[in-house]
Motif scaffolding. Structure first.
Motif, mmCIF file in Angstrom:
data_model
loop_
_atom_site.group_PDB
_atom_site.id
_atom_site.type_symbol
_atom_site.label_atom_id
_atom_site.label_comp_id
_atom_site.label_asym_id
_atom_site.label_seq_id
_atom_site.Cartn_x
_atom_site.Cartn_y
_atom_site.Cartn_z
ATOM 1 N N ALA A 54 14.703 -5.260 -1.634
ATOM 2 C CA ALA A 54 14.586 -4.247 -2.683
ATOM 3 C C ALA A 54 13.127 -3.826 -2.870
ATOM 4 O O ALA A 54 12.801 -2.629 -2.912
ATOM 5 C CB ALA A 54 15.158 -4.785 -3.994
ATOM 6 N N GLY A 55 12.242 -4.805 -2.975
ATOM 7 C CA GLY A 55 10.824 -4.499 -3.149
ATOM 8 C C GLY A 55 10.224 -3.800 -1.947
ATOM 9 O O GLY A 55 9.398 -2.881 -2.087
ATOM 10 N N ILE A 56 10.645 -4.207 -0.757
ATOM 11 C CA ILE A 56 10.132 -3.585 0.453
ATOM 12 C C ILE A 56 10.586 -2.129 0.549
ATOM 13 O O ILE A 56 9.823 -1.239 0.940
ATOM 14 C CB ILE A 56 10.567 -4.387 1.690
ATOM 15 C CG1 ILE A 56 9.807 -5.720 1.734
ATOM 16 C CG2 ILE A 56 10.317 -3.600 2.978
ATOM 17 C CD1 ILE A 56 10.374 -6.719 2.714
ATOM 18 N N ALA A 57 11.849 -1.873 0.198
ATOM 19 C CA ALA A 57 12.350 -0.495 0.231
ATOM 20 C C ALA A 57 11.537 0.393 -0.701
ATOM 21 O O ALA A 57 11.176 1.527 -0.351
ATOM 22 C CB ALA A 57 13.823 -0.471 -0.157
ATOM 23 N N ILE A 58 11.237 -0.113 -1.890
ATOM 24 C CA ILE A 58 10.456 0.671 -2.860
ATOM 25 C C ILE A 58 9.042 0.921 -2.336
ATOM 26 O O ILE A 58 8.553 2.055 -2.329
ATOM 27 C CB ILE A 58 10.412 -0.058 -4.220
ATOM 28 C CG1 ILE A 58 11.802 -0.082 -4.854
ATOM 29 C CG2 ILE A 58 9.408 0.611 -5.162
ATOM 30 C CD1 ILE A 58 11.906 -0.990 -6.069
ATOM 31 N N SER A 59 8.380 -0.138 -1.875
ATOM 32 C CA SER A 59 6.992 0.010 -1.444
ATOM 33 C C SER A 59 6.876 0.826 -0.158
ATOM 34 O O SER A 59 5.905 1.571 0.030
ATOM 35 C CB SER A 59 6.332 -1.361 -1.267
ATOM 36 O OG SER A 59 6.998 -2.128 -0.285
ATOM 37 N N ALA A 60 7.869 0.718 0.736
ATOM 38 C CA ALA A 60 7.836 1.525 1.956
ATOM 39 C C ALA A 60 8.001 3.002 1.627
ATOM 40 O O ALA A 60 7.353 3.868 2.231
ATOM 41 C CB ALA A 60 8.925 1.071 2.925
ATOM 42 N N GLY A 61 8.871 3.313 0.662
ATOM 43 C CA GLY A 61 9.040 4.696 0.246
ATOM 44 C C GLY A 61 7.768 5.274 -0.362
ATOM 45 O O GLY A 61 7.379 6.409 -0.069
ATOM 46 N N ILE A 62 7.123 4.492 -1.222
ATOM 47 C CA ILE A 62 5.859 4.937 -1.821
ATOM 48 C C ILE A 62 4.797 5.128 -0.745
ATOM 49 O O ILE A 62 4.040 6.107 -0.739
ATOM 50 C CB ILE A 62 5.391 3.924 -2.888
ATOM 51 C CG1 ILE A 62 6.383 3.894 -4.062
ATOM 52 C CG2 ILE A 62 3.991 4.268 -3.391
ATOM 53 C CD1 ILE A 62 6.110 2.788 -5.057
ATOM 54 N N THR A 63 4.741 4.175 0.192
ATOM 55 C CA THR A 63 3.740 4.258 1.260
ATOM 56 C C THR A 63 3.931 5.494 2.121
ATOM 57 O O THR A 63 2.962 6.173 2.473
ATOM 58 C CB THR A 63 3.812 3.001 2.144
ATOM 59 O OG1 THR A 63 3.593 1.847 1.337
ATOM 60 C CG2 THR A 63 2.767 3.046 3.247
ATOM 61 N N SER A 64 5.182 5.805 2.464
ATOM 62 C CA SER A 64 5.423 6.972 3.315
ATOM 63 C C SER A 64 4.994 8.261 2.630
ATOM 64 O O SER A 64 4.567 9.211 3.294
ATOM 65 C CB SER A 64 6.905 7.044 3.704
ATOM 66 O OG SER A 64 7.718 7.245 2.558
ATOM 67 N N ALA A 65 5.071 8.302 1.285
ATOM 68 C CA ALA A 65 4.625 9.482 0.550
ATOM 69 C C ALA A 65 3.098 9.572 0.492
ATOM 70 O O ALA A 65 2.529 10.665 0.506
ATOM 71 C CB ALA A 65 5.203 9.467 -0.863
#
Length: 498
Positions: free
Chosen positions: A322-333
């Motif tokens: 869950a945390g990785i999905a959130i942080s990966a999404g933020i990072t890609s932006a």
């Protein structure tokens, strides 16, 4: 059916919607490959009992997969470049489906180990083909960052998802479904690949195959991974451990020498030699050392110390994906604006903080107070690290070399995971023994010694996260636009130090 891209064309110029469907297929295959490194961890005792596997041989349920996977990755990546990424991707899916069925239906240990080894061999085709397909499918900077964000989230969170899925399948179905579940998933991905993944036509080649390079690097990587595996059981100074490591290093040195002289090398040395890519590969080696061992120790902590069931232990890992999905999404932006270096540094610092927090674990502590906050910190750090590593590893890599560059990244992660599991397991065993000898009269000695050993391992793991910080800060140098747009601008790789 998928259209064929002409020779030299960029497959990424297909219909936009088809590209995102292709991403779903590629991500599904990557998830399957990453899951299988951990999905059997929780089910291992049940499979061992049913198949009458001895204690000395049980580790082969894990090792047979990672050993072959790590050893064949560079060869698999080069085959993707030479034969065609989509073709190798499809072969990998079909083979992985069959190997998973063989392992899941095994009637004895030999059949199980053979199935797991075959899974590793076909995973070595799938993983580099998947990442290189992603690289040539998404070339527009904004779309490319989003696609790598999705892929990195799958890569980083898949190991934790494997523990969750393994716990659920073991408790509510059978340990066999931890392996059999791959067959329908692989066949579903196969249908998607035939429909949406664009056919790539390899550029015409001259000269023969680098057979000496393929043999030396494959045997060298297998020897290194196997050596670290033996260290966890026999010790670092055992003859078997030292012999394998020495042979592995010698073979890899021979491989480098062969590649320097080869007219058609398996691994062009400018790929790891370029400073940015070299930083990504080195970070990819360091980060899994801490991460994979952490999963192992927390799995023991949940089931042995806290007495969690298989399902509950699996769910206890849920904050990671869950945390990785959130942080990966933020990072890609954020990636197109800031570039990978500052985001990766922040990710590594969060990993250090999370493991230091986890190293304060004590006897009688609760999951919510002592484990959950650390999981969240580490998971938030993994997203930027994996998105950044996968983006920079393919920085200015020409299309015909994207498969082997992808394979080198995966190989670094596999070797890092093997090193971490062996090194931190050995350290934790020694720490537990030392603690028990010095506190022989206290209550609940075994549980307290185990927790102490986990804490020591977490401290060491934090050190590897910390070591990644200067690597990222000093080696990943180029401007954000150069790193993100490298696949689109067509620039040749920069040769540094080779």
């Amino acid at each position: 059916m998928a259209e064929t891209a002409p020779v030299g064309a960029v497959p990424g110029k297909q219909d936009s919607r088809a590209r995102w469907f292709a991403l779903g297929v590629i991500a599904l295959a990557q998830l399957m490959v990453v899951l299988d490194a951990t999905i059997v961890t929780i089910s291992l005792p049940f499979a061992q009992h049913d198949l009458d596997i001895s204690d000395s041989n049980k580790q082969w349920m894990l090792t047979a997969y990672t050993l072959i996977f790590g050893g064949l990755l560079l060869l698999g990546g080069r085959l993707a470049d030479y034969v065609g990424r989509r073709k190798i991707f499809i072969v990998g899916l079909v083979g992985f489906a069959a190997a998973s069925a063989l392992a899941g239906l095994a009637q004895n240990g030999i059949e199980m180990f053979a199935g797991r080894a075959l899974q590793g061999a076909f995973a070595a085709l799938l993983a580099p083909a998947a990442l290189s397909l992603l690289s040539v499918t998404f070339t527009e900077p904004g779309e490319r960052a989003k696609a790598f964000g999705v892929f990195a989230g799958i890569s980083a969170g898949g190991a934790a998802l494997g523990l969750i899925a393994g716990g659920a399948l073991t408790e509510y179905a059978s340990w066999r479904w931890c392996l059999l579940v791959n067959t329908p998933i692989a066949l579903l991905a196969l249908i998607g690949a035939l429909a949406w993944v664009v056919k790539d036509v390899p550029a015409p080649r001259t000269g023969g195959y680098d057979v000496p390079g393929a043999v030396t690097v494959t045997l060298g990587l297998i020897a290194i991974v196997f050596g670290f595996t033996r260290a966890a059981e026999d010790g670092w100074l055992a003859g078997s451990t030292l012999g394998l490591l020495v042979v592995g290093v010698a073979l890899l040195a021979a491989f480098v020498s062969i590649e320097r002289r080869s007219a058609n090398p398996l691994l062009p040395l400018h790929i790891p030699g370029e400073i940015n890519r070299g930083g990504a590969f080195l970070a990819a080696l360091l980060v899994p050392i801490a991460m994979f061992a952490m999963f192992l120790f927390l799995s023991y902590y949940f089931q042995v110390t806290l007495g969690y069931s298989s399902m509950k232990a699996g769910l206890a890992f849920l904050p990671f994906p869950a945390g990785i999905a959130i942080s990966a999404g933020i990072t890609s932006a954020l990636l197109p604006k800031f570039g990978p270096r500052p985001l990766m540094v922040v990710g590594a610092v969060l990993g250090v903080a999370g493991l230091l927090f986890l190293a304060q674990l004590g006897y009688g502590d609760s999951y919510a107070a002592s484990v959950l906050p650390a999981q969240v910190l580490i998971a938030l750090g993994m997203g930027p690290l994996f998105v950044g590593m996968q983006t920079v590893a393919l920085h200015q890599v020409e299309e015909e070399d994207s498969g082997v560059a992808s394979a080198l990244l995966n190989a670094a992660q596999q070797v890092g995971g093997a090193v971490g599991t062996a090194l931190l397991t050995t350290i934790s065993v020694q720490a537990a023994k030392s603690y028990a000898e010095g506190h022989a009269t206290i209550d609940n000695l075994i549980a307290r010694a185990s927790i102490h050993s986990y804490d020591v391992a977490f401290y060491v793991g934090a050190g590897f996260f910390l070591a990644a910080v200067p690597v990222i800060a000093f080696m990943i140098r180029d401007k954000p636009s150069s790193l993100i747009e490298g696949a689109e601008d067509g620039a040749r790789p920069i040769h540094v130090g080779v």
